[in-house]
Design a protein around this motif. Sequence first.
Motif, short mmCIF file in Angstrom:
data_model
loop_
_atom_site.label_atom_id
_atom_site.label_comp_id
_atom_site.label_asym_id
_atom_site.label_seq_id
_atom_site.Cartn_x
_atom_site.Cartn_y
_atom_site.Cartn_z
N GLY A 1 8.41 2.54 1.93
CA GLY A 1 9.66 3.38 1.55
C GLY A 1 9.69 4.71 2.62
N GLY A 2 10.67 4.64 3.51
CA GLY A 2 10.58 5.81 4.22
C GLY A 2 9.73 5.73 5.55
N LEU A 3 10.49 5.53 6.87
CA LEU A 3 9.76 5.47 7.98
C LEU A 3 9.56 6.86 8.48
N GLY A 4 10.12 7.92 8.49
CA GLY A 4 9.84 9.22 8.93
C GLY A 4 9.52 9.06 10.27
N LEU A 5 8.36 10.03 10.72
CA LEU A 5 8.09 9.84 12.04
C LEU A 5 6.93 8.63 12.13
N GLY A 6 6.75 7.67 11.49
CA GLY A 6 6.15 6.53 11.61
C GLY A 6 4.62 6.59 11.36
N TYR A 7 3.96 7.65 10.74
CA TYR A 7 2.63 7.65 10.69
C TYR A 7 2.03 6.80 9.70
N THR A 8 2.63 6.51 8.78
CA THR A 8 2.21 5.43 7.47
C THR A 8 2.10 4.33 8.04
N ALA A 9 3.44 3.90 8.70
CA ALA A 9 3.64 2.29 9.43
C ALA A 9 2.62 2.13 10.29
N GLY B 1 19.76 12.29 -4.78
CA GLY B 1 19.79 10.66 -5.22
C GLY B 1 18.51 9.85 -5.37
N ASN B 2 17.30 10.53 -4.97
CA ASN B 2 16.12 9.87 -4.85
C ASN B 2 15.41 10.10 -6.23
N ALA B 3 16.07 10.86 -7.18
CA ALA B 3 15.19 10.95 -8.47
C ALA B 3 15.05 9.60 -9.20
N ASP C 1 18.04 0.71 5.05
CA ASP C 1 18.54 0.37 3.62
C ASP C 1 17.81 1.43 2.79
N ASP C 2 18.52 1.76 1.70
CA ASP C 2 17.81 2.46 0.79
C ASP C 2 16.51 1.47 0.04
N VAL C 3 15.44 2.17 -0.12
CA VAL C 3 14.12 1.39 -0.56
C VAL C 3 14.54 0.92 -1.89
N ALA C 4 15.40 1.49 -2.74
CA ALA C 4 15.82 1.00 -4.11
C ALA C 4 16.40 -0.19 -4.13
N VAL D 1 12.37 18.08 6.77
CA VAL D 1 11.47 17.00 6.12
C VAL D 1 9.86 16.92 6.19
N MET D 2 9.79 16.88 7.77
CA MET D 2 8.30 16.54 8.21
C MET D 2 8.41 17.00 9.84
N ASP D 3 7.17 17.39 10.11
CA ASP D 3 6.94 17.33 11.60
C ASP D 3 5.50 16.57 12.27
N ALA E 1 11.59 0.22 4.84
CA ALA E 1 12.85 0.55 4.53
C ALA E 1 13.15 2.09 4.79
N GLU E 2 13.93 2.15 5.58
CA GLU E 2 14.46 3.60 5.88
C GLU E 2 15.99 3.69 5.85
N LEU E 3 16.36 5.00 5.39
CA LEU E 3 17.73 5.31 4.94
C LEU E 3 18.75 5.58 6.18
N HIS E 4 18.02 6.21 7.29
CA HIS E 4 18.80 6.61 8.41
C HIS E 4 18.42 6.00 9.69
N PRO E 5 19.54 5.31 10.18
CA PRO E 5 19.38 4.72 11.63
C PRO E 5 18.75 5.64 12.58
N LEU F 1 5.37 4.62 -1.05
CA LEU F 1 6.53 5.62 -1.19
C LEU F 1 6.27 6.66 -0.25
N ASP F 2 7.19 7.09 0.47
CA ASP F 2 7.15 8.53 0.93
C ASP F 2 8.57 8.70 1.58
N VAL F 3 9.46 8.89 0.63
CA VAL F 3 10.88 8.88 0.82
C VAL F 3 11.29 10.22 0.53
N ASP F 4 10.58 11.03 -0.03
CA ASP F 4 10.90 12.64 -0.48
C ASP F 4 9.80 13.29 -0.72
C1 LIG Z 1 8.56 12.30 4.62
S1 LIG Z 1 9.35 11.03 5.69
C2 LIG Z 1 8.39 9.76 5.57
C3 LIG Z 1 6.94 9.96 6.29
C4 LIG Z 1 6.31 8.78 6.75
N1 LIG Z 1 5.33 8.59 5.58
C5 LIG Z 1 5.55 9.07 8.03
O1 LIG Z 1 4.30 8.48 8.12
O2 LIG Z 1 6.17 9.60 9.16
C6 LIG Z 1 10.71 10.57 4.52
C7 LIG Z 1 11.39 9.37 5.07
O3 LIG Z 1 12.25 8.72 4.14
C8 LIG Z 1 13.80 8.57 4.31
N2 LIG Z 1 14.32 8.19 3.26
C9 LIG Z 1 14.64 9.11 2.12
N3 LIG Z 1 15.23 8.54 1.34
C10 LIG Z 1 15.28 7.40 1.39
C11 LIG Z 1 15.56 6.23 0.47
N4 LIG Z 1 15.98 6.16 -0.71
N5 LIG Z 1 15.20 4.86 0.97
C12 LIG Z 1 14.64 4.71 2.34
N6 LIG Z 1 14.28 5.88 2.92
C13 LIG Z 1 14.49 7.18 2.46
C14 LIG Z 1 14.02 9.79 5.12
O4 LIG Z 1 15.27 9.42 6.05
C15 LIG Z 1 12.71 9.83 5.88
O5 LIG Z 1 12.67 9.27 7.18
#
Ligand SMILES: C[S@@+](CC[C@H](N)C(=O)[O-])C[C@H]1O[C@@H](n2cnc3c(N)ncnc32)[C@H](O)[C@@H]1O
Length: 204
Positions: A50-58, A133-135, A101-104, A23-25, A72-76, A120-123
């Motif tokens: 939408g999407g915490l990832g490694l937290g850089y946007t936040a 499912g993110n389509a 939760d799902d950002v949707a 997904v990312m590093d 909103a982050e899908l994965h605990p 939004l950076d979920v995918d």
């Molecule tokens: C590419 S990373 C985000 C990177 C983030 N912008 C950062 O600065 O690190 C995508 C994140 O979105 C989460 N994610 C994927 N689908 C999601 C959804 N439908 N709702 C919320 N989070 C989702 C993934 O688990 C992942 O943590």
Amino acid sequence: MDEVVVRRRADGATELRVNGVFVMDDVETSSERLLADHVLRSGAREVLVGGLGLGYTARALIDGGATRVLVAELHPEVVQAVADGAGAGPIDDPRLEVVVDDVAEVVRTLPADGLDAICLDVDNGPDFLVHPGNAAIYGPEFIAGCVAALRPGGVLAVWSMADSRTLRGTFAEHLHDVTGTAVPVTLQGRDETYWILSGRLPHR
Ligand SMILES: C[S@@+](CC[C@H](N)C(=O)[O-])C[C@H]1O[C@@H](n2cnc3c(N)ncnc32)[C@H](O)[C@@H]1O
């Protein structure tokens, strides 16, 4: 059930994988931070990510003066890893709220006219999905839901691995000033271009 792994690689980088897919590093995070800078520059202070990832946007939103950042982050497992210090974490700040939760779903519950921006950076963008499912996240119904949650002058910004005429077209149905900002990045010696696609609601 998704298999989520946040791990330290042999080269010292921290990497996030879901179901075995990269997904990312934390090696090249300029585009994630630019997503935040883009909406901060428009004056946004209350932002949904939408999407915490490694937290850089936040982290960039908090450091750049946002007054409220709802993520909103899908994965605990991802939330826990950042809280434990992975990537840009930990982000201990009362302005930040992370919901698992799902950002949707989160967008569905937002009051109208309540936010300055949604990032939004979920995918990887509409054409390179990690989660099939993110389509819907890039589809007209969800984009309309985001627009309804924005205040006049609010900005919707989407990180994407590639430009998308279709997504720009969907934006243009609701938003003004639709732009694509190319972000050049170097990944393991390769030159790539990522994109921030955005649009703005007219001021009343
Ligand atoms: C590419 S990373 C985000 C990177 C983030 N912008 C950062 O600065 O690190 C995508 C994140 O979105 C989460 N994610 C994927 N689908 C999601 C959804 N439908 N709702 C919320 N989070 C989702 C993934 O688990 C992942 O943590």
